[in-house]
Write an enzyme that holds these catalytic residues in place. Structure first.
Site, PDB file in Angstrom:
ATOM      1  N   GLY A  11       1.299  -1.171   0.259  1.00 37.14           N
ATOM      2  CA  GLY A  11       0.328  -0.231  -0.133  1.00 37.14           C
ATOM      3  C   GLY A  11       0.920   0.787  -0.098  1.00 37.14           C
ATOM      4  CG  LEU A  12      -1.595   5.246  -1.866  1.00 36.31           C
ATOM      5  CD1 LEU A  12      -1.817   6.069  -2.124  1.00 36.31           C
ATOM      6  CD2 LEU A  12       0.220   5.080  -3.022  1.00 36.31           C
ATOM      7  CB  SER A  13       4.313   6.211   1.340  1.00 33.99           C
ATOM      8  OG  SER A  13       5.274   6.841   3.149  1.00 33.99           O
ATOM      9  N   GLY A  14       2.429   5.521   3.738  1.00 29.46           N
ATOM     10  CA  GLY A  14       1.140   5.768   4.960  1.00 29.46           C
ATOM     11  C   GLY A  14      -0.402   5.470   5.331  1.00 29.46           C
ATOM     12  CB  ALA A  15      -1.527   3.246   3.414  1.00 26.25           C
ATOM     13  N   GLY A  16      -0.707   2.136   6.072  1.00 26.32           N
ATOM     14  CA  GLY A  16      -0.240   2.183   7.751  1.00 26.32           C
ATOM     15  C   GLY A  16      -0.010   0.450   8.003  1.00 26.32           C
ATOM     16  CE  LYS A  17       4.116  -0.047   2.877  1.00 22.19           C
ATOM     17  NZ  LYS A  17       3.446   1.714   3.410  1.00 22.19           N
ATOM     18  CB  SER A  85       5.776  -4.369  -2.258  1.00 20.37           C
ATOM     19  OG  SER A  85       4.905  -4.359  -1.552  1.00 20.37           O
TER      20      SER A  85
HETATM   21  P1  ADP Z   1       2.916   3.187   6.536  1.00 22.89           P
HETATM   22  O1  ADP Z   1       3.758   1.489   7.704  1.00 22.89           O
HETATM   23  O2  ADP Z   1       2.287   2.456   5.297  1.00 22.89           O
HETATM   24  O3  ADP Z   1       4.419   3.763   5.857  1.00 22.89           O
HETATM   25  P2  ADP Z   1       2.419   4.370   8.532  1.00 22.89           P
HETATM   26  O4  ADP Z   1       2.300   2.710   9.807  1.00 22.89           O
HETATM   27  O5  ADP Z   1       4.212   4.309   8.931  1.00 22.89           O
HETATM   28  O6  ADP Z   1       2.757   4.120   7.134  1.00 22.89           O
HETATM   29  O7  ADP Z   1       1.496   5.061   9.148  1.00 22.89           O
HETATM   30  C1  ADP Z   1      -0.140   4.616   8.775  1.00 22.89           C
HETATM   31  C2  ADP Z   1      -0.748   6.135   9.861  1.00 22.89           C
HETATM   32  O8  ADP Z   1      -2.179   5.675  10.182  1.00 22.89           O
HETATM   33  C3  ADP Z   1      -0.070   6.228  11.400  1.00 22.89           C
HETATM   34  O9  ADP Z   1      -0.428   6.986  12.153  1.00 22.89           O
HETATM   35  C4  ADP Z   1      -1.938   5.271  12.116  1.00 22.89           C
HETATM   36  O10 ADP Z   1      -2.048   5.792  13.662  1.00 22.89           O
HETATM   37  C5  ADP Z   1      -3.018   5.643  11.092  1.00 22.89           C
HETATM   38  N1  ADP Z   1      -4.137   4.541  10.680  1.00 22.89           N
HETATM   39  C6  ADP Z   1      -5.341   4.931  11.201  1.00 22.89           C
HETATM   40  N2  ADP Z   1      -5.929   4.139  10.949  1.00 22.89           N
HETATM   41  C7  ADP Z   1      -5.455   3.086  10.695  1.00 22.89           C
HETATM   42  C8  ADP Z   1      -5.644   1.728  10.256  1.00 22.89           C
HETATM   43  N3  ADP Z   1      -6.662   0.877  10.533  1.00 22.89           N
HETATM   44  N4  ADP Z   1      -4.636   1.145  10.265  1.00 22.89           N
HETATM   45  C9  ADP Z   1      -3.615   1.164   9.928  1.00 22.89           C
HETATM   46  N5  ADP Z   1      -2.934   2.437  10.112  1.00 22.89           N
HETATM   47  C10 ADP Z   1      -3.928   3.029  10.732  1.00 22.89           C
END
Ligand code: ADP
Length: 179
Positions: A11-17, A85
């Site tokens: 998923g996108l950057s900031g998506a929640g991975k 990815s």
């Molecule tokens: P990634 O690793 O995809 O770049 P991050 O995990 O670093 O993304 O950041 C995701 C952000 O979204 C966090 O601040 C997290 O608290 C927030 N968020 C909100 N809802 C969700 C959810 N359902 N699952 C994961 N993250 C979430």
């Protein structure tokens, strides 16, 4: 002995991975599993140090992550990968290589990712200070048949994590209902 598998977040950057990987890891460990997380940012400062963001370098990065996930998986470890990815073909290559592969599409609109801007990278990409940023001036190819889709712009972290654990139980990778 528990069966190894790879839980592949995309998923996108900031998506929640990373957030979901961190949330799920202690739950799996408490259930007696060995778990290793391959986080995209960490891999890029170690295993893939020096690689850039061209398609070729991104594919090399993902194949390295896939290779490590494969050897962990065959040793009964749960490998969790948390890298953007963005390219479907190389994700599918990893699926073939690894076998016990569960793809989680961490779905979140670009607008929501950008408004979160967890690492301040979207602002930099919009300002032209970072090039080849996924979703802005670089492609993201959605998975066509992911085992799991979480929609993090409309679910809490707990809801998304629960969805993943429930599906892993349903698929027989985890024993039922212990947590
Ligand atoms: P990634 O690793 O995809 O770049 P991050 O995990 O670093 O993304 O950041 C995701 C952000 O979204 C966090 O601040 C997290 O608290 C927030 N968020 C909100 N809802 C969700 C959810 N359902 N699952 C994961 N993250 C979430």
């Amino acid at each position: 002995m528990a069966k190894g598998f790879t839980l592949w977040f995309t998923g996108l950057s900031g998506a929640g991975k990373s957030t979901l990987a961190e949330h799920i890891t202690p739950v799996l460990r408490a259930r007696g599993h060995r778990v290793e997380v391959l986080d995209g940012d960490e891999v890029r400062t170690n295993l893939s140090k020096g690689l850039g963001f061209s398609k070729e370098d991104r594919d090399t990065n993902i194949k390295r992550i896939g290779w490590v996930a494969k050897i962990l998986t065959r040793n009964e470890v749960i490998a969790i990968t948390a890298a953007i990815s963005p390219y479907r073909e190389v994700r599918d290559w990893c699926r073939e290589e690894i076998g016990n592969f569960v793809e989680v599409y961490v779905k979140c609109s670009l607008e929501a990712c950008e408004s979160r801007d967890v690492k301040g990278l979207y602002a930099k990409a919009r300002a032209g200070q970072i090039k080849q940023f996924t979703g802005i001036d670089d492609p993201y190819e959605e998975p066509l048949h992911p085992e799991i889709v979480v929609e993090t712009d409309r679910e809490t972290v707990e809801q998304s994590a629960h969805k993943i654990l429930a599906k892993l139980e349903e698929m027989g990778y985890l024993a039922n209902g212990k947590a």
